[in-house]
Structures are given as structure tokens and as C-alpha cells.
Design a protein around this motif. Structure first.
Motif, PDB file in Angstrom:
ATOM      1  N   UNK A   1       0.771  -1.006   0.158  1.00 23.38           N
ATOM      2  CA  UNK A   1       0.102  -0.135  -0.048  1.00 23.38           C
ATOM      3  C   UNK A   1       0.815   1.239   0.104  1.00 23.38           C
ATOM      4  N   UNK A   2       1.967   1.289   0.576  1.00 26.52           N
ATOM      5  CA  UNK A   2       2.887   2.295   0.952  1.00 26.52           C
ATOM      6  C   UNK A   2       3.662   2.663  -0.521  1.00 26.52           C
ATOM      7  N   UNK A   3       3.718   1.456  -1.239  1.00 20.04           N
ATOM      8  CA  UNK A   3       4.435   1.837  -2.481  1.00 20.04           C
ATOM      9  C   UNK A   3       3.370   2.143  -3.650  1.00 20.04           C
ATOM     10  N   UNK A   4       2.152   1.674  -3.429  1.00 24.33           N
ATOM     11  CA  UNK A   4       1.213   2.215  -4.418  1.00 24.33           C
ATOM     12  C   UNK A   4       1.016   3.643  -4.244  1.00 24.33           C
ATOM     13  N   UNK A   5       1.135   4.159  -3.009  1.00 19.68           N
ATOM     14  CA  UNK A   5       0.873   5.700  -2.866  1.00 19.68           C
ATOM     15  C   UNK A   5       1.970   6.363  -3.166  1.00 19.68           C
ATOM     16  N   UNK A   6       3.117   5.712  -3.157  1.00 26.17           N
ATOM     17  CA  UNK A   6       4.269   6.601  -3.895  1.00 26.17           C
ATOM     18  C   UNK A   6       4.292   6.465  -5.074  1.00 26.17           C
ATOM     19  N   UNK A   7       3.756   5.353  -6.059  1.00 26.94           N
ATOM     20  CA  UNK A   7       3.808   5.660  -7.376  1.00 26.94           C
ATOM     21  C   UNK A   7       2.614   6.287  -7.845  1.00 26.94           C
ATOM     22  N   UNK A   8       1.498   6.560  -6.947  1.00 29.48           N
ATOM     23  CA  UNK A   8       0.454   7.508  -7.138  1.00 29.48           C
ATOM     24  C   UNK A   8       0.811   9.099  -7.226  1.00 29.48           C
ATOM     25  N   UNK A   9       2.154   9.166  -6.383  1.00 29.44           N
ATOM     26  CA  UNK A   9       2.595  10.640  -6.294  1.00 29.44           C
ATOM     27  C   UNK A   9       3.796  10.739  -7.297  1.00 29.44           C
ATOM     28  N   UNK A  10       4.262   9.812  -7.565  1.00 33.95           N
ATOM     29  CA  UNK A  10       5.544   9.864  -8.284  1.00 33.95           C
ATOM     30  C   UNK A  10       5.125  10.439  -9.831  1.00 33.95           C
ATOM     31  N   UNK A  11       5.804  11.430 -10.364  1.00 33.19           N
ATOM     32  CA  UNK A  11       5.675  12.192 -11.816  1.00 33.19           C
ATOM     33  C   UNK A  11       4.429  12.871 -11.784  1.00 33.19           C
ATOM     34  N   UNK A  12       4.012  13.252 -10.701  1.00 38.06           N
ATOM     35  CA  UNK A  12       2.409  13.957 -10.580  1.00 38.06           C
ATOM     36  C   UNK A  12       2.600  14.869  -9.498  1.00 38.06           C
ATOM     37  N   UNK A  13       2.439  16.152 -10.132  1.00 38.93           N
ATOM     38  CA  UNK A  13       2.340  17.365  -8.694  1.00 38.93           C
ATOM     39  C   UNK A  13       1.230  17.329  -7.941  1.00 38.93           C
ATOM     40  N   UNK A  14       0.355  16.514  -8.104  1.00 39.61           N
ATOM     41  CA  UNK A  14      -0.731  16.415  -7.137  1.00 39.61           C
ATOM     42  C   UNK A  14      -0.902  14.966  -6.859  1.00 39.61           C
ATOM     43  N   UNK A  15      -1.739  14.044  -7.082  1.00 37.35           N
ATOM     44  CA  UNK A  15      -2.003  12.728  -6.976  1.00 37.35           C
ATOM     45  C   UNK A  15      -2.776  12.006  -8.182  1.00 37.35           C
ATOM     46  N   UNK A  16      -2.401  10.928  -8.574  1.00 34.37           N
ATOM     47  CA  UNK A  16      -2.837  10.112  -9.604  1.00 34.37           C
ATOM     48  C   UNK A  16      -3.953   9.210  -8.951  1.00 34.37           C
TER      49      UNK A  16
END
Length: 207
Positions: free
Chosen positions: A168-183
Motif C-alpha cells: 500500500x505504501x509503494x502504491x501511494x508512492x507510485x500515485x505521487x511519482x511524476x505527478x504534482x498532485x495525486x494520480x
């Protein structure tokens, strides 16, 4: 990755504790409003109303401030999670995982500086050790919640829940990676894998 900062001795006097709190509040506000890169010792001192040289009475450097700020964010997230978990009536492992993810996403949206500190890839040895300890504590709580609800076998290896928490933590990290807000789309896609793993645990099929 930053280098480990020298541990700070907690101030004893109330006035000193208040000054430390102002410094951390200032750092948090700057990170939320302008991003982590804008959090400099000069900017913190100006925002906190603390004389620049005096700041170093309490913190060795900028990294020491960010380390303690990250630890404070972790403590606040944990407090919110514990309070919320006590009110939930969980009917499935998917519901529990979704609830926990929603809590974390809500916190990061309200405190984007916290997302920038952790999800942005910054981490000293001090912070990483603290966060890893938090992951173990969270996994233990979730294990106990699921066992008490009869949703996983009592003998389920606690490490299986730790794997889910780390996923879940890695999923959140990926959701923020390369995105100024949240994907949100990445989060929604990732939930399929996370929930499938959870359902395997519920069936007693973990490896």
C-alpha cells in the motif's frame, strides 16, 4: 537520500519546547505551500520568528528539522488511524484496506508537504528507521483487527499483513511519482492487486 542527522536532545524548558514547535510548524507550512525544496533554515527562521543563529540551538541543520517533521507527521497519521479504526465495523479485508488507504490519502491531500517528504523520495536513515517501525506497528494492528473480525485465520503470519502494508505504501508512492498532485487512476488500478492479495489471505492461501 540524505545523510543521518545527529539526534536532537529534547528541550526541557517550556519556552524551548514552544520554540521547537514553532520551527516545526513553520517548516510544515512552507512545505505545504511551496514544496519541500523551499524549506530552508533561513525561510524557517523567518516564518517562525526565530533568530537565525538561535535555530541551530535546537537543530543541527535543515535535515534534522525535516527528519523531526516527518516523524511528527507519522505520529499524527497514526493517531488518526487508531481513532478511526476504533469506530469501524469491518465486513471484509477489502473494506479495511480501502479505509486505511483513504485515511492516508486524505492526510496527504491536507498536508502535501508530508507527501513531498516521504513519497518524494527523501529519506534519511533516521526517518527510514522510524517509518519502518511504524509499518510494523500498523501491520500488527490490522492483523489484530482482521482476526477479531473473523476475516483471516488466527494463525495468519503477521508478515503477510506487513507485506500488504508495504504494498500500500509503494502504491501511494507510485500515485505521487511524476505527478504534482495525486494520480487517482494509479491508486484505483493498484487496489486490484492489493485487494487480491488480501483476499488470498482471507482464504488462508498466503504463501
Amino acid at each position: 537520500m540524505t545523510t543521518a542527522s545527529i539526534p536532537r536532545r529534547a528541550p526541557v524548558q517550556a519556552r524551548s519546547r514552544q520554540t521547537v514547535a514553532r520551527i516545526l510548524d513553520a517548516a510544515a507550512a512552507i512545505a505545504d505551500e511551496q514544496g519541500v525544496d523551499a524549506v530552508t533554515t533561513r525561510a524557517i527562521a523567518d516564518r517562525a520568528g526565530v533568530a537565525y543563529p538561535s535555530l541551530y540551538r535546537f537543530f543541527a541543520d535543515r535535515d534534522a528539522i525535516l527528519d523531526e517533521l516527518m516523524e511528527r507527521h507519522c505520529a499524527e497519521i497514526d493517531a488518526r488511524c487508531v481513532a478511526a479504526e476504533q469506530t469501524w465495523e469491518i465486513a471484509s479485508i477489502a473494506e479495511l484496506l480501502n479505509n486505511e488507504l483513504d485515511l492516508h490519502v486524505d492526510y496527504y491531500r491536507k498536508h502535501p508537504g508530508a507527501a513531498g517528504l516521504w513519497m518524494g523520495g527523501r529519506g534519511s536513515a533516521t526517518v527510514i528507521k522510524h517509518v519502518h517501525a511504524r509499518m510494523h506497528t500498523l501491520a500488527g494492528r490490522l492483523h489484530d483487527i482482521l482476526v477479531a473480525a473473523g476475516l483471516i485465520p488466527t494463525e495468519t503470519d503477521r508478515r503477510a499483513i506487513l507485506v500488504a502494508v508495504e504494498m500500500a505504501d509503494r502504491l501511494l508512492e507510485l500515485s505521487y511519482r511524476d505527478n504534482d498532485d495525486f494520480d487517482q487512476a494509479i491508486l484505483d488500478i493498484g487496489k486490484f492487486a492489493l485487494i487480491a492479495f488480501g483476499e488470498a489471505m482471507a482464504s488462508g492461501l498466503q504463501a
